[in-house]
Scaffold this motif. Sequence first.
Motif, short mmCIF file in Angstrom:
data_model
loop_
_atom_site.label_atom_id
_atom_site.label_comp_id
_atom_site.label_asym_id
_atom_site.label_seq_id
_atom_site.Cartn_x
_atom_site.Cartn_y
_atom_site.Cartn_z
N UNK A 291 -3.37 13.00 2.30
CA UNK A 291 -2.41 13.69 1.42
C UNK A 291 -3.11 14.80 0.66
N UNK A 292 -4.28 14.51 0.11
CA UNK A 292 -5.04 15.52 -0.63
C UNK A 292 -5.45 16.67 0.28
N UNK A 293 -5.92 16.35 1.50
CA UNK A 293 -6.36 17.39 2.43
C UNK A 293 -5.23 18.34 2.79
N UNK A 294 -4.00 17.82 2.82
CA UNK A 294 -2.84 18.64 3.17
C UNK A 294 -2.19 19.30 1.96
N UNK B 261 0.84 -1.20 0.00
CA UNK B 261 0.00 0.00 0.00
C UNK B 261 0.88 1.25 0.00
N UNK B 262 0.29 2.41 -0.25
CA UNK B 262 1.06 3.64 -0.04
C UNK B 262 1.46 3.79 1.42
N UNK B 263 2.53 4.56 1.67
CA UNK B 263 2.88 4.89 3.04
C UNK B 263 1.78 5.73 3.68
N UNK B 264 1.67 5.63 4.99
CA UNK B 264 0.61 6.32 5.71
C UNK B 264 0.94 7.81 5.86
N UNK B 265 -0.08 8.63 5.78
CA UNK B 265 0.06 10.09 5.91
C UNK B 265 -0.66 10.51 7.19
N UNK B 266 0.08 11.06 8.14
CA UNK B 266 -0.43 11.43 9.46
C UNK B 266 -0.52 12.95 9.58
N UNK B 267 -1.74 13.46 9.76
CA UNK B 267 -1.94 14.91 9.81
C UNK B 267 -1.94 15.49 11.22
N UNK B 268 -2.26 14.69 12.22
CA UNK B 268 -2.36 15.22 13.59
C UNK B 268 -1.93 14.15 14.58
N UNK B 269 -0.77 14.33 15.16
CA UNK B 269 -0.32 13.39 16.18
C UNK B 269 0.30 14.13 17.35
N UNK B 270 -0.04 13.69 18.55
CA UNK B 270 0.56 14.22 19.77
C UNK B 270 1.84 13.48 20.15
#
Length: 381
Positions: A339-342, A52-61
């Motif tokens: 990815x699209x959202x960012x 799969x594609x690599x994961x895209x993380x938008x919000x992490x603490x």
Amino acid sequence: MLETVTLANACLILPGGEMRGRLTFEGGEITDIAEGDMVPPGAIDCDGDLVTPGLVELHTDNLERHLRPRPSAHWPHKPAIVAHDAELAGCGITTVFDAIRVGSIQGKGGVGWSRYARDLADEVLAMRSSGALKISHHLHLRAEICSDSLIDELDQFGPEDRVGIVSIMDHTPGQRQFADIGQYETYMKGKHGLSDDIFAEHVATRQALGARVRDIHEQAAVEAAQRFGAVLVSHDDTTVDHVIRSAGHGIALAEFPTTQEAARACHQNGIAVMMGAPNLIRGGSHSGNVAAGDLARAGLLDVISSDYVPSALLYSAVRLGEIWGDMARAMATVTTAPAKAAGLFDRGQIAEGMRADLLRFRLSDGVPLLQAVWSEGQRVA
């Protein structure tokens, strides 16, 4: 020089579906995709594993957790960043927007927030530039509007920092995420050991501060995102009015709406909905808010974030695939959609010409077992 690698005899998760086939990447870019189970000489036989594609993380603490592993324990920044980076790579995350709070506040009982954003951002950017990090790091400024110093801290950043995301945060007790004061009391006393008197003073002080600065700071965050060229997102929308306000700012992504009413209003206003992986996996919110699984079943879930458990991101996509009966659709919530959202259009899907950010994993009783992770063609886990 990056080597040429072919992953063959794999279950490729492509935009819109699955295919038994192989892919080749070279120089950090996917160069070829072909159908079939043939394993050419020199290729890696994936034996049917998912790729799969690599994961895209938008919000992490997660970075903040490494910086402060205990409420009173502060860790040196550089080793914390290195450990955070390695942990994410090991969980299949190849792009991360590191959430850094802007906005400090004085408080009793160890619940105040000190300034740290500019210094930490400088360290992350320097390590990124030097090639010290395994995966792709971007800045996500969490603009806490219930704070004393938000405007001054935002003014320390500019377009040259290439801030990717600015989120409008309001953690004033009694609304949004903490609308239920009883739930908030349990959370704060459990985390900080506050007495009844200190907790009551904390709530009153924060509520007064929020009433005084909320509108001014919200507008400052909107203007800062425009100045940076960053994506502006909302956080913890609870009511239709919250969503309408977000839409008025031009927001196109809502982090963790707390009610189904708000999530539905987001979709009606063209705003994508992001929920937390721990919420989905645990079956509900730790704050007593809407369950991510309920939003998924209602067709109101677009993006998943690991939030406070990096390893939850891939697992949540697998669980979502079980709910929807569609693994490609589920994987899109942690790859293509974020990815699209960012505004990143060079990654998040398996297609020729895209970045070679890739995962290979297999399932064991519904649990993903990572076999390999590549970030821009480099093996990182």
